[in-house]
Design a protein around this motif. Sequence first.
Motif, PDB file in Angstrom:
ATOM      1  N   ARG A 253       0.835  -1.189   0.000  1.00 15.08           N
ATOM      2  CA  ARG A 253       0.000   0.000   0.000  1.00 15.08           C
ATOM      3  C   ARG A 253       0.875   1.247   0.000  1.00 15.08           C
ATOM      4  O   ARG A 253       2.034   1.222   0.401  1.00 15.08           O
ATOM      5  CB  ARG A 253      -0.911   0.012   1.232  1.00 15.08           C
ATOM      6  CG  ARG A 253      -1.774  -1.234   1.354  1.00 15.08           C
ATOM      7  CD  ARG A 253      -2.960  -0.982   2.279  1.00 15.08           C
ATOM      8  NE  ARG A 253      -2.559  -0.569   3.604  1.00 15.08           N
ATOM      9  CZ  ARG A 253      -2.446  -1.386   4.646  1.00 15.08           C
ATOM     10  NH1 ARG A 253      -2.712  -2.673   4.494  1.00 15.08           N
ATOM     11  NH2 ARG A 253      -2.085  -0.928   5.826  1.00 15.08           N
ATOM     12  N   ASP A 254       0.294   2.366  -0.438  1.00 16.06           N
ATOM     13  CA  ASP A 254       1.031   3.624  -0.456  1.00 16.06           C
ATOM     14  C   ASP A 254       1.315   4.133   0.948  1.00 16.06           C
ATOM     15  O   ASP A 254       2.328   4.776   1.200  1.00 16.06           O
ATOM     16  CB  ASP A 254       0.252   4.690  -1.234  1.00 16.06           C
ATOM     17  CG  ASP A 254       0.214   4.404  -2.713  1.00 16.06           C
ATOM     18  OD1 ASP A 254       1.138   3.723  -3.198  1.00 16.06           O
ATOM     19  OD2 ASP A 254      -0.732   4.844  -3.390  1.00 16.06           O
TER      20      ASP A 254
ATOM     21  N   GLY B 287       0.025   3.496   5.468  1.00 13.33           N
ATOM     22  CA  GLY B 287      -0.716   2.697   6.424  1.00 13.33           C
ATOM     23  C   GLY B 287      -0.193   2.901   7.830  1.00 13.33           C
ATOM     24  O   GLY B 287       0.690   3.728   8.068  1.00 13.33           O
TER      25      GLY B 287
END
Length: 478
Positions: A220-221, A223
């Motif tokens: 993910r980009d 988190g």
Amino acid sequence: MVFGLCAWMLYKSHDEARHYAVETSQNITLIAQRDIQRNIEILSLSLDSLTHRYQHPSFRQLSREQQRSYLFGSTLPAKHVEVMAVLDHAGKVLVSSMPGDARNTYGDRPYFTEQRDKPDLGLYISKPIDAKFARGLQVIVLSKRLSNEDGSFAGVVLMALNLSYFRDLFSGLQLGEAGVMSLYSRDGVVYMRLPSTADAIGRDISTSPGFQQIKPMMARDSGSFVVRAITDGVQRLYAFRNIPGTELMVFVGRSEQDIFMHWRDSLYAVASLMLLFSIACVLLLRVVRREFRQRQEAEEKLRTLVRIDGLTGLLNRRALDDMLAALWGRCRRQEGSFSLLFIDVDYFKFYNDNYGHQQGDEVLVAVAQTIAGQLPRSSDIAARYGGEEFIVVLEETDADGALLVGEKIRAAIEQLNILHARSQCGHVTASIGAATYRRELYADIDAVLNAADAALYQAKADGRNRVCSAGPTRQGLL
């Protein structure tokens, strides 16, 4: 009922403290991500400029000292850049910003072999290494490929970035007594960690249980997660964010002790004040209101920071993109119109080279204030596009109106009369490209931006310090 109400409120404040900690940490990672990304882009452009100068035909006609001066000038392009160099196809130093470095060969280094073996690699960022030219200095090397006319490998251009850049960036952020901030690669190499130990930089933690636990989330980009650190045993709430275009990730970790410090104070206060029910209720409500108000104020400040360019005070690139997307949608639905002005400060790199980056920043601030001061309506928007480039959005404005506003801005910038010895005009000027939305010509907002950019390049080609309009009937104003 009183105990239940107090328990519920304590639970909510605990949840809010956690949520606020996640939000704050994510915003800190966003600030660090953008700073690192912007500086890497600038350094990449510096390598492109070095490549262009090195491959220019006139370069071969210069003496060794003239070549070095032509390539590197009197200063390096950024504060933390220690050295820049050009290596040949075998890794031998052809020319370097550091005298005496030409005797060395670096053909076995990954930043050389990766460029040699992967023609389409682009910008390569090495793992942390100990510099040969200075004892105890840790750097990362950024490199790009040099190619011959037939596409074969000709060598690399490179620069060494002092890791103190990341240390200086991270050390300015307050994360609490047990807070940490780190920069890792996706394969688990430590680039920077604050607070740091002598052996932390360059360490491979890819096999550690903590890294293996969070590895699935790295796709993910951004988190967040909670994990106990293997170095000091402190359980922390971490937020992470990928840096686009690189293999790097920035992490911010805050200990649960720091996050819930105020919450625990509230818990002890409530437990004590429950003996006096009426006083406890009044005090508790006041605390909740104060915390909520402070949180709202903090969030509002963070939202402002995300949308406003810190140097010029204009809208930043992200806010501009959002506004243009909304404007495009309205014009497509309601048959509206608008014009864009693409503004670029002439010979700004030469200005920085000649007068220094601090004065260069002062020029950008003066130009930004001048642009904003020439906009005739409150609906007109000015934004910093990047570096020395600015965008002006003029709603319900035709091509003639855009040229008129562009000329006002150009003249106002020229009338600042800021000395620029390396400009043909002798003072700071700007070139401006204008484009007006026409449904039959432009399929999306990027097409309008590209048209304004093309007009800007035409203004520069025509001699700079002028306004040019995009389209078949382009015209310029002096």
